[in-house]
Structure formats: structure tokens, C-alpha cells
Design a protein around this motif. Structure first.
Motif: not given
Ligand SMILES: Cc1cc2nc3c(=O)[nH]c(=O)nc-3n(C[C@H](O)[C@H](O)[C@H](O)COP(=O)(O)O)c2cc1C
Length: 172
Positions: A2-4, A6-8, A103-104, A156, A159
């Protein structure tokens, strides 16, 4: 994961730095681990790091492919239409998985749409890429993903900018 997500963001500017071998191997592995309909894996991935060929790929379309010129790597994603009637879906999955894997690893990337896009008045972008790289006609070209170490930062998406009206429950 989910963090990948959120920042993609799509990254179109890259440092003048080749992609490390370990990162390259992880990108290959991510592609080859993708799911495909009936497990047919109808794809071929062409890793292009030759600057002249990348410059030629940057001319695939009048708009939207030029940023590839500054990329140390372009991955051309092809699907065999004789092996799968859903090669478009299979290749789309690999394109986004490649971007998320990149991205990761701290790499930036951006998708270039090739299928259904024109190269010029008389030629499709697909035919242009097939001609350039010696790809047979049955091996269709979905996309090119440009990848490199990011030379731009993008915030990012917050939300509260997400459009939750896109999500329905139980009925349309
Ligand atoms: C199917 C698809 C095709 C795309 N084609 C292009 C393209 O040809 N050139 C380009 O610069 N960006 C392309 N993009 C990137 C989008 O423009 C980008 O994802 C969108 O503007 C949202 O920005 P973000 O990825 O930073 O959130 C494509 C993205 C997708 C999913």
C-alpha cells in the motif's frame, strides 16, 4: 504494497546513471512472476539500453514518447496474439507490475502507450516499433516502460484527493 501505491507517480526525468545489475535482475524477475490468463505467459520483454535505439524509441509517437530519450532503460512489452486472445490484459498487468517493482527499488518509470497509437499520418506506433526492433507482426506491442533513477520528485496524491464516488457497493 500500500505504501508503494501511495507514493507511486509517473517519473519522466532520469539521472544519467545506468541501472545497477541487482536492480535489473529484480525487474526481470518481477516481470516473469506476473500472472497471465490460463498461465500462457504470451509475452516477450525487450530490454533496451542502447542510447541510439532508445532515442529512436523516443520518436515512436508525436506526443508522449519523447521523454524516453533521457532514460537509461526502456522495456518494450510485447504479447503473442496467436497464443492468447487476452494478450492486452496480460501485457498491461506486466507493464504496471514492472512500474511498481521499479518504484519499490527506488527507480522512477513511466508507461508509453504504443498499441492503437499513431506514429505518423501513415504508420502506427506499433509498426514503427516492430520495424525498429525486428519484432514479428504476430508479436503485438502494448507499451514501452521508461525506467531510471529519478531526477524529478512528485508529491504523492493526498488521500483526500481520491475520488471515492468511483467505488459502488453491491449495485451500480
Ligand atoms: C495505459 C496508460 C498509457 C499511458 N501512456 C502514456 C504515454 O504514452 N506517455 C506518457 O508520458 N505517459 C503515459 N501514461 C502515464 C499517465 O499519463 C499517468 O499515469 C497519469 O497522468 C497519472 O499520473 P501519475 O502516474 O503520476 O499518477 C500512461 C499511463 C497508462 C496507465
Amino acid at each position: 504494497m500500500i505504501n508503494i501505491l501511495r507514493t507511486r507517480r509517473s517519473i519522466r526525468k532520469y539521472k544519467d546513471r545506468a541501472i545497477e545489475g541487482e536492480h535489473l535482475e529484480a525487474l526481470k524477475e518481477a516481470l516473469l512472476r506476473c500472472p497471465s490468463s490460463r498461465g500462457t505467459n504470451p509475452w516477450t520483454f525487450i530490454f533496451v539500453d542502447d542510447p541510439e535505439t532508445i532515442s529512436a524509441l523516443a520518436r515512436s509517437k508525436e506526443h508522449g514518447s519523447q521523454f524516453l530519450k533521457g532514460a537509461p532503460l526502456a522495456v518494450v512489452i510485447c504479447g503473442d496474439e496467436t497464443r492468447s486472445d487476452v494478450w492486452v490484459e496480460d501485457c498491461s498487468i506486466t507493464s504496471i507490475v514492472l512500474q511498481l517493482a521499479a518504484h519499490s527499488l527506488g527507480l522512477g518509470s513511466c508507461w508509453v502507450q504504443i498499441r492503437l497509437r499513431p506514429h505518423s499520418k501513415d504508420a502506427t506506433a506499433e509498426a514503427y516499433v516492430q520495424g525498429l526492433l525486428g519484432i514479428p507482426l504476430y508479436m503485438r506491442v502494448e507499451s514501452i516502460v521508461g525506467i531510471g533513477y529519478p531526477a524529478e520528485t512528485k508529491a504523492p496524491i493526498p488521500r483526500d484527493h481520491l475520488d471515492y464516488t468511483k467505488i459502488h457497493f453491491n449495485r451500480f
